[in-house]
Design a protein around this motif. Structure first.
Motif, mmCIF file in Angstrom:
data_model
loop_
_atom_site.group_PDB
_atom_site.id
_atom_site.type_symbol
_atom_site.label_atom_id
_atom_site.label_comp_id
_atom_site.label_asym_id
_atom_site.label_seq_id
_atom_site.Cartn_x
_atom_site.Cartn_y
_atom_site.Cartn_z
ATOM 1 N N TRP A 101 19.436 -26.152 -112.053
ATOM 2 C CA TRP A 101 19.390 -27.143 -113.128
ATOM 3 C C TRP A 101 18.994 -28.512 -112.583
ATOM 4 O O TRP A 101 18.203 -29.234 -113.187
ATOM 5 C CB TRP A 101 20.749 -27.206 -113.810
ATOM 6 C CG TRP A 101 20.797 -28.219 -114.919
ATOM 7 C CD1 TRP A 101 20.160 -28.174 -116.116
ATOM 8 C CD2 TRP A 101 21.533 -29.453 -114.888
ATOM 9 N NE1 TRP A 101 20.442 -29.299 -116.859
ATOM 10 C CE2 TRP A 101 21.289 -30.100 -116.129
ATOM 11 C CE3 TRP A 101 22.364 -30.062 -113.954
ATOM 12 C CZ2 TRP A 101 21.847 -31.326 -116.430
ATOM 13 C CZ3 TRP A 101 22.930 -31.278 -114.264
ATOM 14 C CH2 TRP A 101 22.668 -31.909 -115.486
ATOM 15 N N LEU A 102 19.545 -28.874 -111.413
ATOM 16 C CA LEU A 102 19.241 -30.175 -110.836
ATOM 17 C C LEU A 102 17.807 -30.266 -110.324
ATOM 18 O O LEU A 102 17.174 -31.318 -110.389
ATOM 19 C CB LEU A 102 20.210 -30.479 -109.687
ATOM 20 C CG LEU A 102 21.672 -30.737 -110.083
ATOM 21 C CD1 LEU A 102 22.530 -30.911 -108.833
ATOM 22 C CD2 LEU A 102 21.789 -31.959 -110.979
ATOM 23 N N SER A 103 17.309 -29.145 -109.791
ATOM 24 C CA SER A 103 15.962 -29.170 -109.198
ATOM 25 C C SER A 103 14.876 -28.795 -110.186
ATOM 26 O O SER A 103 13.689 -28.859 -109.847
ATOM 27 C CB SER A 103 15.906 -28.205 -108.010
ATOM 28 O OG SER A 103 16.176 -26.876 -108.442
ATOM 29 N N ASN A 104 15.269 -28.372 -111.411
ATOM 30 C CA ASN A 104 14.292 -27.931 -112.418
ATOM 31 C C ASN A 104 13.366 -26.844 -111.871
ATOM 32 O O ASN A 104 12.157 -26.842 -112.100
ATOM 33 C CB ASN A 104 13.446 -29.107 -112.909
ATOM 34 C CG ASN A 104 14.280 -30.115 -113.681
ATOM 35 O OD1 ASN A 104 15.138 -29.726 -114.479
ATOM 36 N ND2 ASN A 104 14.034 -31.399 -113.442
ATOM 37 N N ALA A 105 13.929 -25.960 -111.056
ATOM 38 C CA ALA A 105 13.121 -24.910 -110.429
ATOM 39 C C ALA A 105 12.600 -23.942 -111.474
ATOM 40 O O ALA A 105 13.283 -23.607 -112.438
ATOM 41 C CB ALA A 105 13.961 -24.164 -109.394
ATOM 42 N N LEU A 106 11.366 -23.508 -111.256
ATOM 43 C CA LEU A 106 10.741 -22.581 -112.198
ATOM 44 C C LEU A 106 10.735 -21.155 -111.692
ATOM 45 O O LEU A 106 10.238 -20.255 -112.363
ATOM 46 C CB LEU A 106 9.296 -23.028 -112.457
ATOM 47 C CG LEU A 106 9.139 -24.437 -113.051
ATOM 48 C CD1 LEU A 106 7.658 -24.765 -113.196
ATOM 49 C CD2 LEU A 106 9.856 -24.552 -114.371
ATOM 50 N N VAL A 107 11.265 -20.946 -110.498
ATOM 51 C CA VAL A 107 11.235 -19.601 -109.942
ATOM 52 C C VAL A 107 12.101 -18.660 -110.768
ATOM 53 O O VAL A 107 11.711 -17.547 -111.102
ATOM 54 C CB VAL A 107 11.726 -19.638 -108.482
ATOM 55 C CG1 VAL A 107 11.655 -18.245 -107.878
ATOM 56 C CG2 VAL A 107 10.851 -20.592 -107.683
ATOM 57 N N PHE A 108 13.287 -19.104 -111.088
ATOM 58 C CA PHE A 108 14.174 -18.349 -111.967
ATOM 59 C C PHE A 108 14.556 -19.262 -113.128
ATOM 60 O O PHE A 108 14.762 -20.457 -112.929
ATOM 61 C CB PHE A 108 15.450 -17.922 -111.242
ATOM 62 C CG PHE A 108 15.266 -16.772 -110.296
ATOM 63 C CD1 PHE A 108 15.237 -16.977 -108.938
ATOM 64 C CD2 PHE A 108 15.127 -15.494 -110.776
ATOM 65 C CE1 PHE A 108 15.070 -15.925 -108.065
ATOM 66 C CE2 PHE A 108 14.972 -14.437 -109.911
ATOM 67 C CZ PHE A 108 14.927 -14.656 -108.545
ATOM 68 N N ASP A 109 14.684 -18.725 -114.304
ATOM 69 C CA ASP A 109 15.259 -19.512 -115.385
ATOM 70 C C ASP A 109 16.766 -19.303 -115.393
ATOM 71 O O ASP A 109 17.307 -18.409 -114.735
ATOM 72 C CB ASP A 109 14.629 -19.143 -116.736
ATOM 73 C CG ASP A 109 14.758 -17.664 -117.058
ATOM 74 O OD1 ASP A 109 15.812 -17.082 -116.714
ATOM 75 O OD2 ASP A 109 13.829 -17.100 -117.644
ATOM 76 N N LEU A 110 17.464 -20.132 -116.142
ATOM 77 C CA LEU A 110 18.927 -20.097 -116.126
ATOM 78 C C LEU A 110 19.473 -18.784 -116.664
ATOM 79 O O LEU A 110 20.501 -18.290 -116.207
ATOM 80 C CB LEU A 110 19.469 -21.279 -116.936
ATOM 81 C CG LEU A 110 19.246 -22.665 -116.328
ATOM 82 C CD1 LEU A 110 19.816 -23.743 -117.242
ATOM 83 C CD2 LEU A 110 19.887 -22.748 -114.955
ATOM 84 N N GLN A 111 18.796 -18.210 -117.642
ATOM 85 C CA GLN A 111 19.290 -16.958 -118.219
ATOM 86 C C GLN A 111 19.278 -15.840 -117.183
ATOM 87 O O GLN A 111 20.233 -15.073 -117.058
ATOM 88 C CB GLN A 111 18.427 -16.573 -119.422
ATOM 89 C CG GLN A 111 18.944 -15.322 -120.145
ATOM 90 C CD GLN A 111 18.117 -15.003 -121.380
ATOM 91 O OE1 GLN A 111 17.113 -15.663 -121.658
ATOM 92 N NE2 GLN A 111 18.527 -13.999 -122.127
ATOM 93 N N LYS A 112 18.193 -15.745 -116.421
ATOM 94 C CA LYS A 112 18.137 -14.741 -115.361
ATOM 95 C C LYS A 112 19.215 -14.994 -114.310
ATOM 96 O O LYS A 112 19.832 -14.069 -113.795
ATOM 97 C CB LYS A 112 16.763 -14.740 -114.703
ATOM 98 C CG LYS A 112 15.654 -14.115 -115.522
ATOM 99 C CD LYS A 112 14.364 -14.119 -114.745
ATOM 100 C CE LYS A 112 13.233 -13.474 -115.533
ATOM 101 N NZ LYS A 112 11.958 -13.481 -114.768
ATOM 102 N N THR A 113 19.414 -16.271 -114.013
ATOM 103 C CA THR A 113 20.399 -16.616 -112.992
ATOM 104 C C THR A 113 21.800 -16.211 -113.412
ATOM 105 O O THR A 113 22.573 -15.680 -112.612
ATOM 106 C CB THR A 113 20.362 -18.128 -112.717
ATOM 107 O OG1 THR A 113 19.037 -18.496 -112.330
ATOM 108 C CG2 THR A 113 21.334 -18.508 -111.612
ATOM 109 N N TRP A 114 22.147 -16.458 -114.688
ATOM 110 C CA TRP A 114 23.469 -16.063 -115.180
ATOM 111 C C TRP A 114 23.705 -14.562 -115.024
ATOM 112 O O TRP A 114 24.822 -14.105 -114.774
ATOM 113 C CB TRP A 114 23.607 -16.432 -116.664
ATOM 114 C CG TRP A 114 24.008 -17.854 -116.912
ATOM 115 C CD1 TRP A 114 23.231 -18.854 -117.438
ATOM 116 C CD2 TRP A 114 25.279 -18.446 -116.646
ATOM 117 N NE1 TRP A 114 23.936 -20.030 -117.503
ATOM 118 C CE2 TRP A 114 25.205 -19.801 -117.025
ATOM 119 C CE3 TRP A 114 26.472 -17.965 -116.118
ATOM 120 C CZ2 TRP A 114 26.269 -20.690 -116.896
ATOM 121 C CZ3 TRP A 114 27.536 -18.842 -115.987
ATOM 122 C CH2 TRP A 114 27.435 -20.184 -116.367
ATOM 123 N N LEU A 115 22.635 -13.784 -115.168
ATOM 124 C CA LEU A 115 22.776 -12.320 -115.116
ATOM 125 C C LEU A 115 22.677 -11.774 -113.691
ATOM 126 O O LEU A 115 23.449 -10.893 -113.298
ATOM 127 C CB LEU A 115 21.700 -11.675 -115.995
ATOM 128 C CG LEU A 115 21.777 -11.965 -117.497
ATOM 129 C CD1 LEU A 115 20.588 -11.355 -118.221
ATOM 130 C CD2 LEU A 115 23.081 -11.420 -118.080
#
Length: 334
Positions: A101-115
Motif C-alpha cells: 500500500w505504501l509503495s503502490n506496487a503493481l506486482v500484486f494487488d491488495l486482493q491477491k495479497t490478502w489471499l
C-alpha cells in the motif's frame, strides 16, 4: 530417585532466531513470487523483467517479515501453537499489505495479497511441522538404541558381577554404581524431546563412565577438560553418553592395555564445542558401524534443534578416533 515422565508430542513453531529457518522462509517466499511471475509472463524476457521488479519490491517486505519473526520467536515460544500460528499469519499479512500500500506496487494487488499471504504462511508452518515430525523419530530411536546398548549382555553381566564384588569389599561404592544404573535407565526412558543444560548432560556422562571404570579398572583412563565449559548451554539430551559408549566399546575394550578417553568442552564466541577423543588400535582406525549409527542419529537431532547452525564430524587417526560437535551457545529461556 526421579521418576520416568513421558509427555505426548505437541507441535512447536520453528525457531525463527536460527539462520537456517530464516533462510528457508526467505527462499520459499522468493520461490512463490517467481512462480507467480512465471505463470503470468508472456516470454522469458518478460519473466526476467517482472522477476527483477518483484525482487526489488518484495525485498523490504521479506526483510521486515523475517525481522519481526526473529523478535517474536521468544515471546511466542511458550504460547499455544494455534495462538502463535495466528500471530505469525497476521504479522505476515500486515507486513505484506502495508508495504504494498505504501509503495503502490503493481506486482500484486491488495486482493491477491490478502489471499496469497496467509496461504503461503500456512504452507510454511505445515512444512516445518512435517519436517519436525520427520526428524523427531531420531529422538525415540536414540533412546531405544541407547537402551539396547545398556542392556547388552556383556555390559550388564560384567557390571553386575563388579557390583557383587564391591558389595563384599566396598558396599558404599556398590550402592553408588547401582544408583548410576538407575539414573541411566531413568534418562533413557524419559521424555527426551527438549533441550537440557550441558552441565546435566555432563553429569550423566560421568555417571556412565564411573560404571565403566568399575568394570575396566585401570584400563580406562579419563581426561576432563571442562573448566571452560558453559554449563548453562542447552543441548539435545543423550549426546555425550552414546559417543562415550562408542569410545569405550570400539576403542578401550578392543584395545590391549591401557586406553585413554579425553573430553574437551569449551565455548568460543557464540558457539559451544564438544570434543571426544579415544585411543584406538591402528588396525581399527576406521569408523565402526556403531560409530556411524551414533553419529548419524546425533546429526539428525542437532539439525532438528539447531538446523544449519550445528554440525558433528568424525576424524579417525593413526591411533585415535575423535568426534567434534559444534552448536550455538543457546541458554535456557527464563
Amino acid at each position: 530417585m526421579h521418576s520416568i515422565k513421558q509427555k505426548p508430542s505437541s507441535p512447536n513453531l520453528p525457531n525463527f532466531t536460527q539462520l537456517g529457518v530464516l533462510f528457508r522462509i526467505g527462499i520459499t517466499l522468493v520461490f512463490f513470487g517467481a512462480l507467480h511471475e512465471l505463470i503470468i509472463s508472456n516470454s522469458v524476457t518478460d519473466f526476467v523483467t517482472r522477476f527483477s521488479v518483484m525482487v526489488s519490491s518484495f525485498s523490504p517486505i521479506v526483510l521486515t517479515i523475517l525481522l519481526g519473526l526473529y523478535f517474536l520467536s521468544k515471546p511466542l515460544s511458550n504460547r499455544p501453537y494455534w495462538f502463535s500460528s495466528m500471530v505469525v499469519v497476521l504479522w505476515c499479512e500486515l507486513c505484506a499489505v502495508t508495504w504494498l500500500w505504501l509503495s503502490n506496487a503493481l506486482v500484486f494487488d491488495l486482493q491477491k495479497t490478502w489471499l496469497l499471504t496467509p496461504s503461503i504462511v500456512i504452507f510454511l508452518l505445515y512444512y516445518f511441522r512435517v519436517r519436525e515430525l520427520a526428524l523427531s523419530p531420531a529422538i525415540t530411536e536414540a533412546r531405544l538404541q541407547a537402551l539396547q546398548a545398556r542392556i547388552r549382555p556383556h555390559f550388564l553381566f560384567n557390571s553386575l558381577n563388579a557390583v557383587l564384588v564391591l558389595i563384599r569389599i566396598d558396599p558404599r561404592k556398590a550402592e553408588r554404581v547401582l544408583e548410576n544404573f538407575a539414573e541411566l535407565f531413568r534418562v533413557l526412558m524419559a521424555d527426551n524431546r527438549q533441550l537440557v543444560p550441558l552441565a546435566k548432560e555432563l553429569e550423566l556422562a560421568k555417571q556412565y563412565l564411573e560404571i565403566e571404570q568399575v568394570r575396566l579398572g585401570d584400563r580406562l583412563q579419563l581426561e576432563w577438560h571442562v573448566s571452560k565449559m558453559p554449563g548453562d548451554a542447552m543441548i539435545p539430551p543423550l549426546v555425550l553418553q552414546p559417543l562415550l559408549e562408542n569410545a569405550v566399546y570400539h576403542g578401550i575394550e578392543r584395545s590391549v592395555g591401557v586406553g585413554n578417553i579425553g573430553v574437551n568442552i569449551y565455548y568460543k564466541g557464540n558457539e559451544v564445542f564438544i570434543q571426544i577423543r579415544n585411543s584406538h588400535r591402528v588396525s581399527e582406525s576406521a569408523p565402526h558401524e556403531g560409530n556411524k549409527m551414533a553419529l548419524a542419529n546425533i546429526r539428525e537431532r542437532l539439525m532438528l534443534h539447531f538446523d544449519m547452525e550445528a554440525e558433528i564430524s568424525a576424524q579417525p587417526g593413526h591411533d585415535y578416533f575423535q568426534v567434534m560437535i559444534r552448536m550455538p551457545y543457546q541458554k535456557e529461556a527464563k
